[in-house]
Design an enzyme around this catalytic site. Structure first.
Site, mmCIF file in Angstrom:
data_model
loop_
_atom_site.group_PDB
_atom_site.id
_atom_site.type_symbol
_atom_site.label_atom_id
_atom_site.label_comp_id
_atom_site.label_asym_id
_atom_site.label_seq_id
_atom_site.Cartn_x
_atom_site.Cartn_y
_atom_site.Cartn_z
ATOM 1 C CE LYS A 183 -4.436 -1.549 1.658
ATOM 2 N NZ LYS A 183 -5.459 -1.561 2.698
ATOM 3 C CE LYS A 221 -12.983 -2.679 -1.085
ATOM 4 N NZ LYS A 221 -12.761 -2.870 0.355
ATOM 5 C CE LYS A 251 -4.968 -7.174 -3.253
ATOM 6 N NZ LYS A 251 -4.998 -7.263 -1.829
HETATM 7 P P1 TYM Z 1 -10.749 -5.793 2.422
HETATM 8 O O1 TYM Z 1 -11.842 -4.833 2.720
HETATM 9 O O2 TYM Z 1 -9.587 -5.334 1.618
HETATM 10 O O3 TYM Z 1 -11.321 -7.052 1.664
HETATM 11 C C1 TYM Z 1 -12.469 -7.739 2.149
HETATM 12 C C2 TYM Z 1 -12.359 -9.232 1.864
HETATM 13 O O4 TYM Z 1 -12.259 -9.478 0.453
HETATM 14 C C3 TYM Z 1 -11.132 -10.317 0.187
HETATM 15 N N1 TYM Z 1 -10.576 -9.933 -1.121
HETATM 16 C C4 TYM Z 1 -10.408 -10.787 -2.135
HETATM 17 N N2 TYM Z 1 -10.657 -12.096 -2.266
HETATM 18 C C5 TYM Z 1 -10.379 -12.667 -3.460
HETATM 19 N N3 TYM Z 1 -9.863 -11.977 -4.528
HETATM 20 C C6 TYM Z 1 -9.586 -10.657 -4.439
HETATM 21 N N4 TYM Z 1 -9.100 -9.995 -5.472
HETATM 22 C C7 TYM Z 1 -9.855 -10.004 -3.198
HETATM 23 N N5 TYM Z 1 -9.715 -8.715 -2.773
HETATM 24 C C8 TYM Z 1 -10.159 -8.701 -1.501
HETATM 25 C C9 TYM Z 1 -10.162 -10.014 1.325
HETATM 26 O O5 TYM Z 1 -9.226 -11.056 1.482
HETATM 27 C C10 TYM Z 1 -11.105 -9.878 2.494
HETATM 28 O O6 TYM Z 1 -11.463 -11.154 3.009
HETATM 29 N N6 TYM Z 1 -8.115 -6.112 6.636
HETATM 30 C C11 TYM Z 1 -9.327 -6.570 5.976
HETATM 31 C C12 TYM Z 1 -10.585 -6.229 6.727
HETATM 32 C C13 TYM Z 1 -10.623 -6.668 8.129
HETATM 33 C C14 TYM Z 1 -10.850 -8.000 8.586
HETATM 34 C C15 TYM Z 1 -10.856 -7.905 10.015
HETATM 35 C C16 TYM Z 1 -11.030 -9.218 7.960
HETATM 36 C C17 TYM Z 1 -10.504 -5.885 9.224
HETATM 37 N N7 TYM Z 1 -10.662 -6.621 10.374
HETATM 38 C C18 TYM Z 1 -11.050 -9.043 10.807
HETATM 39 C C19 TYM Z 1 -11.214 -10.362 8.748
HETATM 40 C C20 TYM Z 1 -11.223 -10.260 10.158
HETATM 41 C C21 TYM Z 1 -9.405 -5.902 4.623
HETATM 42 O O7 TYM Z 1 -8.863 -4.869 4.379
HETATM 43 O O8 TYM Z 1 -10.237 -6.488 3.756
#
Ligand code: TYM
Length: 331
Positions: free
Chosen positions: A114, A200, A197
């Site tokens: 990031k 966003k 990947k």
């Molecule tokens: P975030 O908001 O970036 O993404 C949410 C979820 O989507 C999955 N993901 C993907 N899976 C497959 N292919 C992709 N291209 C892809 N892009 C995103 C992510 O792996 C995630 O499961 N840090 C986390 C949010 C968070 C969280 C937590 C998750 C905060 N606290 C506690 C689990 C438990 C995040 O930024 O996800």
């Protein structure tokens, strides 16, 4: 016997989820919620680790809540709430930061990714300590399992390390959680740039399928996906990343295994294949989009549900926080 507990969350950091979030996370959550005691959060405290606008954030929190529900999360069964509504998250994150090594935190690859563009000077300390807040999210609820996409695996590993370290130093306090990551669909790639990947923060959204895109736009993006000139429909992540990605997307939509798809499409061209993928994605996402828009028409009801669920979440979280404080000699 009580059901095992799952915990997961997503950031309200865009106006819509994308297909990667849907396949890697939301679809898994929906399938698990019957067999587990589930907590799903909207992690707005994580979203503010990068510059954001307050009005936009408020809207995106509601839009994400509506997408969770439209995607099949039942707020009467699963606890669907907003992270910042439960004060214990920020409090436990502080406690955990005192047992996290600076070097350990520096090794988190997502922070490195990031900050690759803007440089570390431009990054906030919150972005750096973000994985510690994520550990607090998970540990507050004594989660057994954390269903996430592949990119969150390292953060769940850190969570496990912190839980084990805390338990060893201060006595058994936390449940040590396990990540759950799909075999197919753990990482969905950008349709235009299938080495990266789906994200966003992609430079252009031509290769990103948004859940709230119009169905015609979704179909067009999929039909324009980058493939290769070899012409065969088979999975090979190295040599054929575009086709492999489309195969995994189709498997996630219909449940038909990749090997069966390879056999069925043998000898066929990319045109027919892409049309089938586009139709399957539209069939899955169009109703979710419509339901999201319906739910967003009643923001007061959404706010009421989120407030009620935050109370349920706080009961669990406050008890864990109290236990952790006591263990550390703070109460
Ligand atoms: P975030 O908001 O970036 O993404 C949410 C979820 O989507 C999955 N993901 C993907 N899976 C497959 N292919 C992709 N291209 C892809 N892009 C995103 C992510 O792996 C995630 O499961 N840090 C986390 C949010 C968070 C969280 C937590 C998750 C905060 N606290 C506690 C689990 C438990 C995040 O930024 O996800």
């Amino acid at each position: 016997m009580a059901q095992p507990r799952i915990y997961s969350g997503m950031q309200p950091s865009s106006g819509s989820l994308h297909l990667g979030n849907y396949i890697g996370a939301l679809q898994q959550w929906r399938r698990m919620q019957d067999d587990y005691d589930a907590f799903f959060s909207i992690v707005d405290l994580h979203a503010i680790t990068v510059p954001q606008s307050p009005e936009v954030l408020r809207e995106q929190v509601r839009t994400l809540a509506a997408q969770y529900m439209a995607g099949g999360i039942d707020p009467d069964r699963s606890c669907l709430y907003v992270q910042s509504h439960v004060a214990a998250h920020a409090q436990l994150a502080w406690l955990l930061s005192t047992i996290t090594g600076f070097g350990e935190a520096s090794r988190m690859t997502q922070f490195k990714d990031k900050t690759a563009k803007g440089g570390q000077e431009a990054a906030s300390v919150g972005l750096f300590t973000y994985p510690i807040l994520m550990a607090a999210d998970i540990l507050l609820y004594d989660a057994d399992i954390v269903p996430v996409g592949d990119d969150q695996k390292q953060h769940v590993e850190l969570t496990r390390d912190l839980a084990e370290r805390f338990n060893k130093r201060f006595g058994k306090t936390f449940t040590v959680p396990k990540p759950q990551i799909l075999a197919d669909g753990a990482r969905i790639y950008d349709l235009q740039n299938p080495q990266s990947k789906m994200s966003k923060s992609a430079d252009t959204d031509k290769g990103v399928v948004w859940l709230l895109d119009e169905p015609t736009k979704t179909a067009k993006k999929i039909r324009s996906a980058v493939t290769d000139t070899d012409g065969a429909i088979r999975a090979d992540r190295e040599a054929k990343p575009g086709v492999t990605n489309l195969l995994e997307i189709l498997t996630a939509m219909t449940g038909e295994p990749v090997a069966a798809l390879e056999a069925r499409f043998e000898g066929q061209g990319y045109g027919a294949f892409k049309t089938e993928v586009a139709d399957a994605v539209v069939a899955e996402l169009a109703p979710v989009r419509e339901r999201t828009l319906e739910l967003l028409a009643d923001p007061a009801e959404l706010d009421r549900l989120l407030a009620a669920n935050a109370e349920r979440a706080a009961e669990v979280a406050d008890a864990t926080l109290a236990r952790a404080m006591e263990a550390m000699g703070l109460r």
